[in-house]
Write an enzyme that holds these catalytic residues in place. Structure first.
Site, PDB file in Angstrom:
ATOM      1  CB  CYS A   1      52.259  72.129  80.616  1.00  9.98           C
ATOM      2  SG  CYS A   1      52.236  70.712  81.725  1.00  9.98           S
TER       3      CYS A   1
ATOM      4  CG  HIS B   1      56.037  74.424  81.158  1.00 10.78           C
ATOM      5  ND1 HIS B   1      55.490  74.477  82.430  1.00 10.78           N
ATOM      6  CD2 HIS B   1      55.933  73.125  80.763  1.00 10.78           C
ATOM      7  CE1 HIS B   1      55.083  73.266  82.766  1.00 10.78           C
ATOM      8  NE2 HIS B   1      55.335  72.430  81.779  1.00 10.78           N
TER       9      HIS B   1
ATOM     10  CG  ASN C   1      55.410  70.069  84.674  1.00 10.49           C
ATOM     11  OD1 ASN C   1      54.679  71.057  84.748  1.00 10.49           O
ATOM     12  ND2 ASN C   1      55.477  69.328  83.584  1.00 10.49           N
TER      13      ASN C   1
HETATM   14  O1  UT7 Z   1      54.956  69.693  80.979  1.00 16.64           O
HETATM   15  C1  UT7 Z   1      54.545  69.175  79.818  1.00 16.64           C
HETATM   16  C2  UT7 Z   1      54.996  67.959  79.357  1.00 16.64           C
HETATM   17  N1  UT7 Z   1      55.885  67.114  80.070  1.00 16.64           N
HETATM   18  C3  UT7 Z   1      57.187  67.110  79.775  1.00 16.64           C
HETATM   19  O2  UT7 Z   1      57.705  67.989  79.164  1.00 16.64           O
HETATM   20  C4  UT7 Z   1      57.958  65.892  80.180  1.00 16.64           C
HETATM   21  C5  UT7 Z   1      58.761  65.410  79.004  1.00 16.64           C
HETATM   22  N2  UT7 Z   1      59.547  64.243  79.260  1.00 16.64           N
HETATM   23  C6  UT7 Z   1      60.557  64.202  80.156  1.00 16.64           C
HETATM   24  O3  UT7 Z   1      60.800  65.139  80.863  1.00 16.64           O
HETATM   25  C7  UT7 Z   1      61.435  62.949  80.172  1.00 16.64           C
HETATM   26  O4  UT7 Z   1      61.135  62.158  79.055  1.00 16.64           O
HETATM   27  C8  UT7 Z   1      61.298  62.130  81.457  1.00 16.64           C
HETATM   28  C9  UT7 Z   1      61.910  62.873  82.621  1.00 16.64           C
HETATM   29  C10 UT7 Z   1      59.837  61.819  81.733  1.00 16.64           C
HETATM   30  C11 UT7 Z   1      62.047  60.795  81.301  1.00 16.64           C
HETATM   31  O5  UT7 Z   1      63.396  61.036  80.970  1.00 16.64           O
HETATM   32  P1  UT7 Z   1      64.074  60.260  79.771  1.00 16.64           P
HETATM   33  O6  UT7 Z   1      65.507  60.627  79.758  1.00 16.64           O
HETATM   34  O7  UT7 Z   1      63.274  60.534  78.543  1.00 16.64           O
HETATM   35  O8  UT7 Z   1      63.951  58.767  80.252  1.00 16.64           O
HETATM   36  P2  UT7 Z   1      63.296  57.555  79.498  1.00 16.64           P
HETATM   37  O9  UT7 Z   1      61.830  57.716  79.347  1.00 16.64           O
HETATM   38  O10 UT7 Z   1      64.094  57.311  78.279  1.00 16.64           O
HETATM   39  O11 UT7 Z   1      63.520  56.396  80.554  1.00 16.64           O
HETATM   40  C12 UT7 Z   1      64.784  55.952  80.903  1.00 16.64           C
HETATM   41  C13 UT7 Z   1      64.679  54.851  81.948  1.00 16.64           C
HETATM   42  C14 UT7 Z   1      63.580  53.858  81.683  1.00 16.64           C
HETATM   43  O12 UT7 Z   1      64.106  52.582  81.912  1.00 16.64           O
HETATM   44  P3  UT7 Z   1      64.403  51.585  80.690  1.00 16.64           P
HETATM   45  O13 UT7 Z   1      63.087  51.415  79.996  1.00 16.64           O
HETATM   46  O14 UT7 Z   1      65.430  52.321  79.874  1.00 16.64           O
HETATM   47  O15 UT7 Z   1      64.903  50.371  81.380  1.00 16.64           O
HETATM   48  C15 UT7 Z   1      62.552  54.160  82.751  1.00 16.64           C
HETATM   49  O16 UT7 Z   1      61.835  53.042  83.173  1.00 16.64           O
HETATM   50  O17 UT7 Z   1      64.429  55.412  83.234  1.00 16.64           O
HETATM   51  C16 UT7 Z   1      63.397  54.674  83.866  1.00 16.64           C
HETATM   52  N3  UT7 Z   1      62.668  55.574  84.767  1.00 16.64           N
HETATM   53  C17 UT7 Z   1      63.066  55.807  86.022  1.00 16.64           C
HETATM   54  N4  UT7 Z   1      64.110  55.384  86.738  1.00 16.64           N
HETATM   55  C18 UT7 Z   1      64.249  55.829  87.992  1.00 16.64           C
HETATM   56  C19 UT7 Z   1      61.544  56.273  84.511  1.00 16.64           C
HETATM   57  N5  UT7 Z   1      61.202  56.992  85.588  1.00 16.64           N
HETATM   58  C20 UT7 Z   1      62.133  56.711  86.537  1.00 16.64           C
HETATM   59  C21 UT7 Z   1      62.310  57.161  87.868  1.00 16.64           C
HETATM   60  N6  UT7 Z   1      63.384  56.702  88.541  1.00 16.64           N
HETATM   61  N7  UT7 Z   1      61.475  58.028  88.455  1.00 16.64           N
END
Ligand code: UT7
Length: 325
Positions: free
Chosen positions: A115, A252, A282
């Site tokens: 990225c 980005h 992304n």
């Molecule tokens: O481009 C280079 C690098 N990439 C990035 O910059 C991405 C960086 N990370 C992110 O953008 C975020 O961490 C995410 C968008 C991937 C996730 O958001 P978050 O607020 O950090 O969520 P989380 O990982 O804390 O997950 C929250 C919950 C989880 O459930 P539990 O474990 O709390 O029960 C996930 O299983 O959301 C769940 N979850 C989803 N729910 C519905 C994960 N993906 C999904 C989904 N739909 N697609």
């Protein structure tokens, strides 16, 4: 004139025709439009057609950038393509683009920083220009991440999309201060200890397969906020300008919440941030030139304005660039 500056004289972009909406994704994995929009800001992504490759997207963006700059293939002496999704393991996608554009001289190669790839490629090409080894360089970020996604993994498949963006760099002169036009400063970093937080679980030397993207999203998010804050401060310090001098933050486009955080730390209102993540998700190395091309085309970016570009990606890699348009 005392120094050579790389002037960005043209930009262009391309998104594949097919749009995949959040609601369509919600029929494929357990997710909702609300979750994706709230956590990421993404509303849709573009997906390359069957047989449409990274080089195809790269060429479309390159042609648009060349037209915008008013240069032809014979003017180019360097092509750098940033991609983590090349057409083949080798040769470089850049050489395929070179052949398609009808450029027979100079050099063409790929840069792989996921990225952060566009910032890395821009830094490399800028250094070639400043060293007098290139007069006219084509820098492209192009990706078909749809091909390396695990479409059963809701943690990752909702985040990424395909696309390409390109810029033309041409050697110009400057006084050597922050009032110059062109690329004022670039900063790139990596820390290979974080390999396992964002990687693809395949490759020629390991599994002999292409593999799928794996990410510990929350951890990546945490590092992104810290690393991006550091690297934008570093860029401003290098040219001795305050954050208030920035006309446009062109980040980005991974997650709107990460972008909001960076803008907040800089004290920049969101009106000064170019946000395109809603439209294409992304797109890895393609996202900055996609956002830049949109803001240039719609007239937001004006000559003489100061642009701050920044990115963070797998590796980890991260970087920034300050550009006076
Ligand atoms: O481009 C280079 C690098 N990439 C990035 O910059 C991405 C960086 N990370 C992110 O953008 C975020 O961490 C995410 C968008 C991937 C996730 O958001 P978050 O607020 O950090 O969520 P989380 O990982 O804390 O997950 C929250 C919950 C989880 O459930 P539990 O474990 O709390 O029960 C996930 O299983 O959301 C769940 N979850 C989803 N729910 C519905 C994960 N993906 C999904 C989904 N739909 N697609």
């Amino acid at each position: 004139m005392t120094v050579i500056r790389s002037l960005i004289t043209g930009c262009g972009s391309y998104l594949p025709e097919r749009i995949l909406t959040n609601n369509e994704l919600a029929r494929m994995v357990e997710t909702t439009d609300e979750w994706i929009v709230e956590r990421t800001g993404i509303r849709q992504r573009h997906i390359a057609a069957e047989g449409e490759t990274t080089a195809d997207l790269a060429c479309r963006a390159a042609e648009a950038a060349m037209k915008h700059a008013g240069v032809s293939a014979s003017d180019l002496d360097l092509i750098v393509v940033a991609t983590a999704t090349p057409d083949n393991t080798f040769p470089a996608t850049a050489t395929k683009v070179q052949a398609r554009l009808g450029m027979t001289g100079g050099a063409a190669f790929d840069v792989q920083a996921v990225c952060s790839g566009f910032i890395y490629a821009l830094a490399v090409a800028d250094n070639f220009v400043k060293a007098g080894q290139s007069r006219c360089a084509l820098v492209i970020g192009a990706e078909t991440f749809s091909r390396i996604l695990d479409w059963t993994d809701r943690n990752t498949c909702v985040l990424f999309g395909d696309g390409a963006g390109a810029v033309i760099l041409q050697a110009g002169g400057g006084a050597g201060d922050a009032a110059d036009r062109g690329i004022l400063t670039t900063h790139i970093h990596s820390d290979g200890r974080h390999h396992d937080l964002l990687y693809v679980d395949g490759g020629p030397s390991t599994t002999q397969t292409v593999g799928h993207l794996r990410m510990s999203g929350r951890e990546v998010f945490r590092h992104a906020v810290v690393n991006l804050a550091q690297v934008v401060d570093e860029a401003l310090a290098a040219v001795d300008l305050p954050a208030s001098a920035i006309d446009w933050l062109i980040p980005h486009q991974a997650n709107k919440r990460i972008i909001d955080g960076t803008a907040r730390k800089l004290g920049l209102p969101m009106e000064k941030v170019v946000l395109t993540v809603a439209k294409h998700g992304n797109t890895s190395a393609a996202s900055i030139p996609l956002a830049l091309a949109e803001a240039v085309q719609d007239g937001r970016v004006q000559r003489g304005q100061l642009l701050l570009l920044e990115a963070m990606g797998g590796g980890f890699t991260w970087g920034s660039a300050l550009v006076r348009w």
